[in-house]
Design an enzyme around this catalytic site. Structure first.
Site, PDB file in Angstrom:
ATOM      1  N   GLU A   5       0.826  -1.198   0.000  1.00 14.87           N
ATOM      2  CA  GLU A   5       0.000   0.000   0.000  1.00 14.87           C
ATOM      3  C   GLU A   5       0.868   1.260   0.000  1.00 14.87           C
ATOM      4  OE1 GLU A   5      -4.219  -0.483   1.762  1.00 14.87           O
ATOM      5  OE2 GLU A   5      -3.103   0.772   3.177  1.00 14.87           O
ATOM      6  N   GLU A  32       2.191   1.704  -3.338  1.00 15.31           N
ATOM      7  CA  GLU A  32       1.163   2.232  -4.243  1.00 15.31           C
ATOM      8  C   GLU A  32       0.977   3.729  -4.028  1.00 15.31           C
ATOM      9  OE1 GLU A  32      -2.641   0.252  -3.995  1.00 15.31           O
ATOM     10  OE2 GLU A  32      -3.526   1.546  -5.530  1.00 15.31           O
ATOM     11  N   CYS A  71      -8.462  -2.253   3.462  1.00 11.24           N
ATOM     12  CA  CYS A  71      -8.342  -3.421   4.351  1.00 11.24           C
ATOM     13  C   CYS A  71      -9.689  -3.920   4.839  1.00 11.24           C
ATOM     14  CB  CYS A  71      -7.545  -3.070   5.596  1.00 11.24           C
ATOM     15  SG  CYS A  71      -5.979  -2.340   5.230  1.00 11.24           S
ATOM     16  N   SER A 107      -7.147   1.870  -2.770  1.00  7.42           N
ATOM     17  CA  SER A 107      -5.962   1.083  -3.098  1.00  7.42           C
ATOM     18  C   SER A 107      -6.416  -0.258  -3.669  1.00  7.42           C
ATOM     19  CB  SER A 107      -5.159   0.854  -1.816  1.00  7.42           C
ATOM     20  OG  SER A 107      -4.337  -0.273  -1.972  1.00  7.42           O
ATOM     21  N   LYS A 152     -15.717 -10.170   7.042  1.00 10.62           N
ATOM     22  CA  LYS A 152     -14.591 -11.013   6.596  1.00 10.62           C
ATOM     23  C   LYS A 152     -15.086 -12.367   6.094  1.00 10.62           C
ATOM     24  CE  LYS A 152     -10.961  -8.342   7.383  1.00 10.62           C
ATOM     25  NZ  LYS A 152     -10.110  -7.905   6.256  1.00 10.62           N
ATOM     26  N   GLU A 193     -16.231 -11.638   2.682  1.00 11.28           N
ATOM     27  CA  GLU A 193     -15.061 -11.312   1.855  1.00 11.28           C
ATOM     28  C   GLU A 193     -14.367 -12.589   1.369  1.00 11.28           C
ATOM     29  OE1 GLU A 193     -11.527  -9.869   3.807  1.00 11.28           O
ATOM     30  OE2 GLU A 193     -11.046  -8.512   2.167  1.00 11.28           O
ATOM     31  N   GLU A 226     -13.763 -13.171  -6.932  1.00 13.85           N
ATOM     32  CA  GLU A 226     -12.503 -12.677  -7.506  1.00 13.85           C
ATOM     33  C   GLU A 226     -11.333 -12.850  -6.536  1.00 13.85           C
ATOM     34  OE1 GLU A 226     -14.891 -10.817  -6.338  1.00 13.85           O
ATOM     35  OE2 GLU A 226     -14.098  -9.038  -5.339  1.00 13.85           O
ATOM     36  N   CYS A 266     -11.372  -2.069  13.943  1.00 15.28           N
ATOM     37  CA  CYS A 266     -11.631  -3.496  14.164  1.00 15.28           C
ATOM     38  C   CYS A 266     -11.830  -3.838  15.640  1.00 15.28           C
ATOM     39  CB  CYS A 266     -10.483  -4.325  13.614  1.00 15.28           C
ATOM     40  SG  CYS A 266     -10.201  -4.019  11.868  1.00 15.28           S
TER      41      CYS A 266
END
Lengths: 580, 130, 587
Positions: free
Chosen positions: A285, A288, A305, A325, A364, A367, A372, A509
């Site tokens: 990151e 980037e 994230c 990102s 999560k 996710e 993908e 979190c």
């Protein structure tokens, strides 16, 4: 502010104007039960719909009982919380709720965590006089993240407040009329077919078992019992500062050592820390960000994230998918590294590896199932447990977590830095990124790694960090409503930021939807945050790019950060989604 | 021209003062006869549209040019909808109830043309007004 | 009638007929012969004050002669019809102050109704603004804007004593004053046209018959509280009212009576229509505001009141259609005029939708303080089919029943409350001896529990439980415990529900339990049979009932008493209607 004098149960009380009867009563040691009421102090989150009527009290001169949770005190008010009339009113309200509630406490996911159950016990209800028809709707198990049981909905509307006011997702609202009313998505659509981000904040505040996480404990047990599978586990940064609460430990206890020990006792074949992947995320990151700044790329760059946040912008800002990102989240990066590098190193067919994640989060779970993010028809992460589910698993296994001797994570891919730990709180990811970007851009060593201007719990924070000649403007938002404001500013061209960190849950979190229930006590969240920073301070290495295991991974396998191979393995893309 | 003063308003009022006198007291300086038909939801549900059509047809058939058939709101006689009020200059206003298409014709042929009341359908105006 | 000099109308109602009206008719026919058809004798229906019969009315003079005898006819013809002098000794005499009245509009009987809110309904073409103006329309607005300050307007409305006609009965002037004094960058004035009581249609009639009177009053209210925006919240089920409102708004805008700088006063006012989906609860003002904001129509706790924080968080005044319909006459005739009408603490008139087992079903507008007896028996013409009056429900599903014992209670907000009912929006449903009060209560409760928004526990679950108990009772599956439960639940819901609708939902049950406990007990003790039975004494065995019974549950031989199988009877009542000997006993 003026002072108001009133009497509660014959006692004189003086409180600030604007105080509710409930708060005033607390001052003189009078407890009034509440159910729908929720005040997440310090987070500006209040659910004050006064719908359950479990807190009604008698006020002299008023025709009806009044809800103490939302009724403001007035000069000379005479309140009786303990009169027969008040007690009868409150008791009957709870009895009525129970009369329309499935009495399956023993097998309910919220058993012993349920506020309705607790209230029933407090009021000594042993019999329900008003038995009758009960709601009978099918359960919604459509999503990977949560289960919605309308039959347990008591219309407290807390979930609605979180979904609409705090997160501005707007999926949940009261539907139907009269006895058939409950909270659900428009047309009672399956949750999986809505713009739900699966942040789980509805689950975090639901007083009953109407909203709970999908339970994957059984699947993890089955994997552990299977002899053909190599079952490895990763734990997210925020788990270590919260799980102790489930075993009678003080909120804010740092239990990294016990956590590793408990995982080992359960028999996982490899135990790892998602912190490793957090450091890896920073490598990608920060690269980037530096790349975007140096090459005039799209700014600001937003962190990616948080999977609830990712789904949020896919639904709500499908025109701005180039801003976040492209980095996968630490959980998925870890899974990817496990099923490639680790598998190669260990000589195991990746199809025989089961990656289990323990996450503070419901999103999560969803996710891990995103198409993908799978590789070669194989999930990068196979099973996701919340902190709560993991705690339950330990209890089932008879592991006395609080008494465990401390242990370490496995050595391969086991190392992590303080920068990774702070991923668990709001502001942490961006602070970790700044620590690395600073040294990369200036080429100088960063003396003081703590950026206090990035810390705190305000919903939206901003700071400017001087990195050599560059004044890096940073924005931080937690809670999706705050994120929406930031994105709208970007869309309107008002934003001056270079980088923005966004976490869906209040506090980041540490306040995730899968964490042990806080029951409205926000001190717990503050203590978890303090614990995160304490863990950071205890680390020898506090910058991600100093993680030797990460550096070795690049050397052995990935090559350059933000290079070809890491693009292939560690980056992803986003999909525009419908608004409903 | 928009109304900008009480005087402007008064002019419009005076221009139409004839209908007030006629409808309230049956007084009028000209020969124009008015038939008011209760055309609120209740009246329409009871068939006031047919009553209205029937009245207009009879007026047309007889080429009665001095008669206006005017839709009005509900007079409150739900028990006798549709209701029709006949205002003939010089006569007290007469209210009829349960006016179907046939009675509507009778109102034109008997009451207006032959000055004969349809007594089975007469209603009393049982209120005073502010 | 111009061909005739007069019509002689002779009552041919039953009681007048009994007292010789036929002979009077004949006498008139003979007497007017030879007068070239200048007079016409007509038979008419009952004039309604039969005690004075026989009655003769002379049209168009509107003169009533009472207690007329055949021998009086000659005098009436010669004196009245020919000479134009009234026959004093036969004139209707008001018993109270012994003043003889001639014009029927002035007679006490007809004064029972006094129309303020309904003043133009049925008299003007609602789609023609000029007709409204002809009947003094927009004069009040002109007066307010050119001669009065907002404070003056608030004062006159406050002094008039006008109270909200939607049911709550809050002083309208006070409501306006609160909104006037509340600070806000923008203020709103709202018309609540979400009329939802079963059987109530007062507001619809006003909007369909006289839409401008409401628009004008809203502009006046807007000026008083400082709002430039008026919003009409009306249920979509009222298409004709909506259509006429739209026309009225367009016409008023064209005439400059809505829009910018009205009457050159610098005051701007526009009105917008918002349609509701017809949820009963949206008549509650906070729920109405939420519905207008695009949110779920749910009430919220008061305070804060809309006058402080309403639509979009701004000071807002929500008033009912009928309330507005009273405003213009108050402005034009003054607060003293208005407060001289009605009762001590309830000024003016109230419109009621009189329905149920009453002869003259209709809209009536009476001064506050009129008794229920006057409304039902005099204006309403009594109970249909000569049945016995049992009770009247006021206040719709929020109100309660009123029995014979309280029929002489003057109608006002407080006295109705004192006898366990309420004013409500004006529904008035009359019940006769055949009505089962437990079923009536069940009907209303079914309505409220179905229309509950579901927000608060007592209303969402409590009303459902009450309904279940009533169902249990009427299915003869209940017991005496259920009666106590009903009472406990009812009182608790009244005490703890969030909004006015929830708090009043138990009223129909509690009030019928109070006045008709024996009916509830009959169900609880299961004494009430659900089936019809046959009185063996009276039954002659004609088989008429057997032939009509749709479920063939009646047996018996010809000329022997028949028997109904009570377990199979569906209580359709066909046998009762068929029996010519009164041998069928109702359940």
């Amino acid at each position: 502010m003026s002072i108001i004098k009133l009497s509660i149960n014959g006692m004189e009380v003086e409180v600030q104007k604007g105080t509710t009867i409930l708060e005033a009563a607390k001052k003189v040691g009078v407890h009034i039960p509440t159910l729908c009421h929720l005040n997440l102090e310090g987070f500006g989150i209040v659910n004050q719909v006064a719908s359950c009527r479990a807190c009604v009290v008698e006020v002299e001169g008023r025709n009806t009982l009044v809800p103490s949770c939302s009724e403001k005190v007035t000069e000379g008010m005479v309140v009786k919380t303990d009169s027969a009339r008040s007690i009868t009113g409150r008791r009957m309200a709870v009895e009525l709720l129970l009369s329309n509630h499935p009495k399956e406490c023993l097998t309910c996911a919220k058993n012993l965590e349920c506020e309705l159950q607790a209230l029933s016990q407090d009021l000594g209800i042993r019999e329900i006089k008003w038995e009758g028809e009960k709601m009978d709707y099918p359960l919604d198990k459509s999503s990977f993240s949560l289960v919605k049981d309308p039959n347990k909905c008591i219309m407290c509307r807390r979930c609605e407040t979180m979904c609409n006011d705090v997160q501005t997702v707007g999926v949940l609202s009261a539907i139907n009329r009269g006895f058939d009313t409950f909270v659900g998505p428009a047309f009672n659509l399956d949750m999986d077919n809505t713009a739900c981000t699966f942040c789980g904040q509805c689950v975090a505040v639901c007083p009953t078992g109407a909203l709970t996480e999908t339970n994957d404990v059984g699947r993890v047990w089955r994997a552990l019992h299977s002899s053909e599978k190599h079952v490895i586990v990763q734990v997210a940064p925020a788990i270590r500062v919260a799980i102790g609460e489930m075993f009678g430990m003080e909120a804010g206890s740092v239990t990294t050592g016990q956590l590793a020990a408990s995982l080992r006792r359960l028999g996982f074949d490899g135990i790892f820390d998602t912190d490793f992947a957090a450091d890896l995320t920073i490598m990608e990151e920060a690269s980037e960000l530096v790349h975007r700044i140096k090459h005039g790329g799209r700014l600001p760059m937003l962190t990616s994230c948080c999977p609830a946040w990712v789904k949020f912008f896919e639904h709500q800002f499908p025109d701005m998918l180039d801003i976040p990102s492209s980095c996968k989240s630490p959980q998925i990066m870890m899974g990817t590294v496990m099923k490639t590098y680790y598998a190669e190193k260990k000589g195991i067919d990746p199809r025989d590896i089961v990656v289990v994640s323990i996450m503070p989060c419901l999103a999560k779970k969803a996710e891990a199932a995103r198409p993908e993010l799978t590789k070669d028809y194989n999930n990068n992460v196979d099973l996701v447990l919340t902190t709560r589910e993991y705690g339950a698993m330990l209890k089932e296994a008879g592991i006395l977590f609080n008494q465990l001797p401390e242990s370490d994570f496995d050595s391969l891919l086991g190392e992590s830095t303080g920068a990774a730990v702070i991923f668990g709180t709001t502001g942490g990811v961006i602070e970790a990124a700044v620590r690395t970007a600073y040294e990369w851009i200036t080429g100088e060593e960063l003396e003081n790694v703590e950026f206090h201007q990035l810390r705190g719990l305000e919903g939206i924070r901003e700071a400017t960090v001087n990195i050599g000649d560059l004044k890096l403007n940073i924005g931080i938002a937690h809670g999706l409503g705050n994120a929406r404001k930031m994105l709208e500013d970007i869309r309107d061209g008002k934003s001056q930021y270079h980088a923005i960190e966004i976490m869906a849950c209040p506090g980041g979190c540490i306040g995730g939807g899968g964490q042990p229930y806080h029951h409205g006590d926000m001190d717990i969240i503050r203590k978890r945050q303090e614990a995160i920073y304490k863990e950071d301070r205890s680390k020898v290495r506090r910058k991600s790019h100093e993680n030797t295991a990460v550096l070795k991974l690049y050397e052995d396998y990935l090559g350059e950060p933000y290079g070809h191979k890491s693009h292939e393995l560690l980056h992803t893309y986003y999909i525009p989604r419908e608004k409903i | 021209m928009p109304i900008k003063s009480l005087d402007d308003l008064k002019k419009i009022r005076e221009k139409n003062s004839r209908i007030v006198a006629l409808r309230e007291r049956g007084e009028s300086s000209d020969e124009r006869i008015e038939i008011l038909v209760g055309m609120a939801t209740c009246g329409i549900a009871a068939g006031a549209r047919d009553t209205m059509i029937s009245l207009k047809k009879a007026v047309d058939d007889m080429k009665l040019e001095n008669i206006s058939v005017i839709p009005v709101g509900c007079i409150g006689y739900c028990h006798s909808e549709p209701t029709v009020q006949v205002n003939i200059p010089g006569d007290a206003p007469i209210i009829y109830g349960n006016v179907d298409e046939i009675i509507a014709e009778k109102i034109i042929y008997m009451h207006i043309l032959n000055k004969e009341l349809i007594d089975d359908h007469l209603l009393n105006k049982i209120f005073t007004k502010a | 009638m111009s061909n005739y000099k007069a019509h002689i109308m002779i009552c041919s109602g039953t009681s007048c007929k009994a007292s010789e009206s036929e002979n009077i008719l004949e006498a008139f026919r003979e007497e007017i012969e030879g007068h070239d058809g200048k007079f016409k004798v007509l038979k008419t229906g009952c004039f309604g004050f039969c005690a004075q019969g026989p009655i003769v009315k002379i049209y168009p003079d509107n003169v009533y002669y009472v207690k007329v005898k055949p021998e009086d006819v000659k005098e009436i013809v010669e004196k009245h019809l020919i000479k134009g002098e009234k026959v004093e000794r036969l004139l209707y005499e008001d018993p109270k102050d012994r003043v003889k009245l001639v014009v029927h509009d002035e007679m006490e009987f007809y004064q029972k109704q006094y129309r303020i809110a309904l003043r133009n309904c049925g008299f003007i073409n609602p789609e023609n603004i000029e007709e409204y103006i002809a009947f003094s329309g927009y004069e009040a607005l002109g007066k307010v804007l050119t001669e009065m300050t907002p404070q003056d307007v608030v004062k006159i409305v406050k002094d008039s004593g006008l109270r909200g006609r939607g049911g709550g009965g809050f002083l309208t002037g006070l409501k306006w004053e609160l909104a006037m004094k509340s600070p806000g960058t923008e203020k709103y004035i709202i018309c609540n046209a979400d009329e939802g009581d079963p059987g109530a249609f007062m507001d619809r009639s006003i909007l369909e018959g006289d839409p401008h009177s409401v628009l004008e009053a809203m502009a006046i209210g807007g000026y008083a509280i400082g709002a430039n925006k008026g919003i009409f919240y009306i249920r979509a089920e009222y298409p004709l009212a909506i259509e006429r409102l739209k026309i009225a708004i367009r016409q008023a805008e064209n005439e400059g009576l809505l829009g910018k700088n009205i009457f050159n006063s610098g005051f701007d006012f526009t009105i917008e229509i918002k349609l509701g989906a017809g949820a009963f609860v949206c008549g509650e003002e906070t729920a109405l505001i939420h519905s207008m904001e695009g949110l779920r129509g749910e009430p919220t706790k008061k305070p804060p009141f809309p006058s402080e924080s309403g639509y979009k968080g701004m000071p807002t005044s929500v008033n009912n259609v009928e309330t507005y319909a009273n405003i213009c006459p108050i402005i034009l005739k003054g607060s003293k005029w208005f407060s001289s009408i009605g009762a001590e603490n309830s000024k003016g008139t109230k419109v009621f939708a009189l329905a149920g087992k009453v002869n003259n079903v209709g809209l009536v507008e009476v001064p506050m303080g009129t008794t229920l007896r006057e409304i039902i028996f005099e204006i309403g013409g009594g109970i249909t089919d000569g049945k016995k009056f049992k009770a009247v429900q006021t206040g719709g599903p929020s109100g309660g029943v009123i029995t014979e014992a309280d029929l002489d209670t003057p109608i006002d907000y407080e006295s109705l409350k004192a006898i366990g009912s309420m004013m409500g929006s004006g529904g008035m449903i009359v019940m006769d001896e055949d009505n089962d009060m437990v079923e009536i209560a069940k009907f209303y409760l079914d309505f409220t529990q179905d229309e509950s928004c579901g927000k608060c526990t007592p209303c969402r679950i409590g009303t459902k439980r009450m309904y279940e108990i009533l169902e249990r009772l009427t299915n003869l599956e209940g017991d005496m415990d259920d009666l106590q439960k009903l009472k406990d639940l009812g009182n608790m819901i009244k005490d703890t529900a969030l909004c006015g609708l929830g708090q009043t939902a138990p009223n129909p049950v509690l009030s019928t339990m109070r006045y008709f406990p024996q009916e509830y007990e009959a169900y609880a003790k299961r004494e009430k049979t659900k089936s019809y039975r046959i009185d063996a004494e009276k039954c002659i065995g004609c088989t008429a009932c057997i032939r009509v019974c749709p479920v063939n549950c009646i047996t018996g031989k010809v000329k022997e008493a028949h028997i109904i199988d009570e377990s199979a009877c569906i209580a359709c009542g066909a046998c009762f209607t068929a029996c010519k000997f009164g041998a069928i006993i109702k359940p």
